[in-house]
Design a protein around this motif. Structure first.
Motif, PDB file in Angstrom:
ATOM      1  N   ARG A   1       0.844  -1.190   0.000  1.00  0.00           N
ATOM      2  CA  ARG A   1       0.000   0.000   0.000  1.00  0.00           C
ATOM      3  C   ARG A   1       0.884   1.247   0.000  1.00  0.00           C
ATOM      4  O   ARG A   1       1.801   1.368   0.802  1.00  0.00           O
ATOM      5  N   THR A   2       0.579   2.163  -0.893  1.00  0.00           N
ATOM      6  CA  THR A   2       1.392   3.373  -0.992  1.00  0.00           C
ATOM      7  C   THR A   2       1.312   4.226   0.257  1.00  0.00           C
ATOM      8  O   THR A   2       2.235   4.980   0.555  1.00  0.00           O
ATOM      9  N   ASP A   3       0.223   4.119   1.024  1.00  0.00           N
ATOM     10  CA  ASP A   3       0.133   4.909   2.251  1.00  0.00           C
ATOM     11  C   ASP A   3       0.910   4.265   3.398  1.00  0.00           C
ATOM     12  O   ASP A   3       0.939   4.789   4.499  1.00  0.00           O
ATOM     13  N   GLU A   4       1.577   3.132   3.149  1.00  0.00           N
ATOM     14  CA  GLU A   4       2.413   2.495   4.155  1.00  0.00           C
ATOM     15  C   GLU A   4       3.904   2.775   3.930  1.00  0.00           C
ATOM     16  O   GLU A   4       4.745   2.326   4.681  1.00  0.00           O
ATOM     17  N   VAL A   5       4.215   3.505   2.870  1.00  0.00           N
ATOM     18  CA  VAL A   5       5.607   3.823   2.558  1.00  0.00           C
ATOM     19  C   VAL A   5       6.081   4.946   3.479  1.00  0.00           C
ATOM     20  O   VAL A   5       5.430   5.974   3.606  1.00  0.00           O
ATOM     21  N   GLU A   6       7.207   4.723   4.120  1.00  0.00           N
ATOM     22  CA  GLU A   6       7.785   5.778   4.949  1.00  0.00           C
ATOM     23  C   GLU A   6       8.512   6.756   4.047  1.00  0.00           C
ATOM     24  O   GLU A   6       9.504   6.413   3.410  1.00  0.00           O
ATOM     25  N   VAL A   7       7.994   7.951   3.947  1.00  0.00           N
ATOM     26  CA  VAL A   7       8.562   8.978   3.069  1.00  0.00           C
ATOM     27  C   VAL A   7       9.612   9.745   3.869  1.00  0.00           C
ATOM     28  O   VAL A   7       9.271  10.502   4.775  1.00  0.00           O
ATOM     29  N   THR A   8      10.876   9.529   3.511  1.00  0.00           N
ATOM     30  CA  THR A   8      11.979  10.162   4.256  1.00  0.00           C
ATOM     31  C   THR A   8      12.576  11.316   3.481  1.00  0.00           C
ATOM     32  O   THR A   8      13.457  11.998   3.991  1.00  0.00           O
ATOM     33  N   TRP A   9      12.162  11.515   2.264  1.00  0.00           N
ATOM     34  CA  TRP A   9      12.786  12.541   1.414  1.00  0.00           C
ATOM     35  C   TRP A   9      12.026  13.858   1.402  1.00  0.00           C
ATOM     36  O   TRP A   9      12.398  14.761   0.704  1.00  0.00           O
TER      37      TRP A   9
END
Length: 153
Positions: free
Chosen positions: A143-151
């Motif tokens: 799921r794209t909403d489970e990706v940890e966005v660090t950038w």
């Protein structure tokens, strides 16, 4: 076939938040199609048209909701379905109504989401996020909403 369809059949429309379910739509149309076609109430093109319009309306709705939630003024549609001119038209109408900009790629970039995955990988790498090779896995239904966005800050 959907381009030639004219008569619209109301199909299940399942949107909850930013989640969609297509299983009810497909089950419904598979069950009804033989009778609707044999009784001449609908032609196959009309059923394809109905399926396309319903599914695309669901995609536009969740995209608009996501834009609102994230404060985005841009939409990029990619993947094989991104080539569909009707989807591009519907997304563009929604984008214009919001004062946003739609970006749609041509067929050269719509075969799969490889470019999107590669871009996410570059962003992660440049922000210092790496994964040791022995810990790398593939998750088909990630799921794209489970990706940890660090950038992004």
């Amino acid at each position: 076939m959907a381009e030639k369809g004219k008569k619209f059949l109301h199909l299940p429309y399942t949107v909850r938040g930013m989640d969609v379910s297509f299983s009810g739509i497909l089950s419904n149309i598979e069950k009804q199609a033989p009778h609707l076609i044999s009784s001449k109430q609908y032609v196959p093109e009309g059923l394809c048209y109905s399926l396309q319009e319903t599914i695309f309306a669901m995609l536009v709705e969740i995209t608009e909701r996501a834009m609102s939630h994230c404060g985005s003024q841009e939409v990029l549609i990619v993947g094989r379905v991104g080539c569909n001119l009707r989807l591009q038209e519907m997304m563009n109408i929604m984008s214009e109504e919001r004062g946003a900009k739609l970006y749609a790629t041509d067929e050269r970039f719509c075969i799969d989401n490889g470019a999107m995955i590669a871009q996410a990988g570059i962003e992660m790498f440049q922000s210092g996020t790496t994964t040791p090779w022995d810990l790398v896995t593939c998750t088909q239904r990630y799921r794209t909403d489970e990706v940890e966005v660090t950038w992004r800050s």
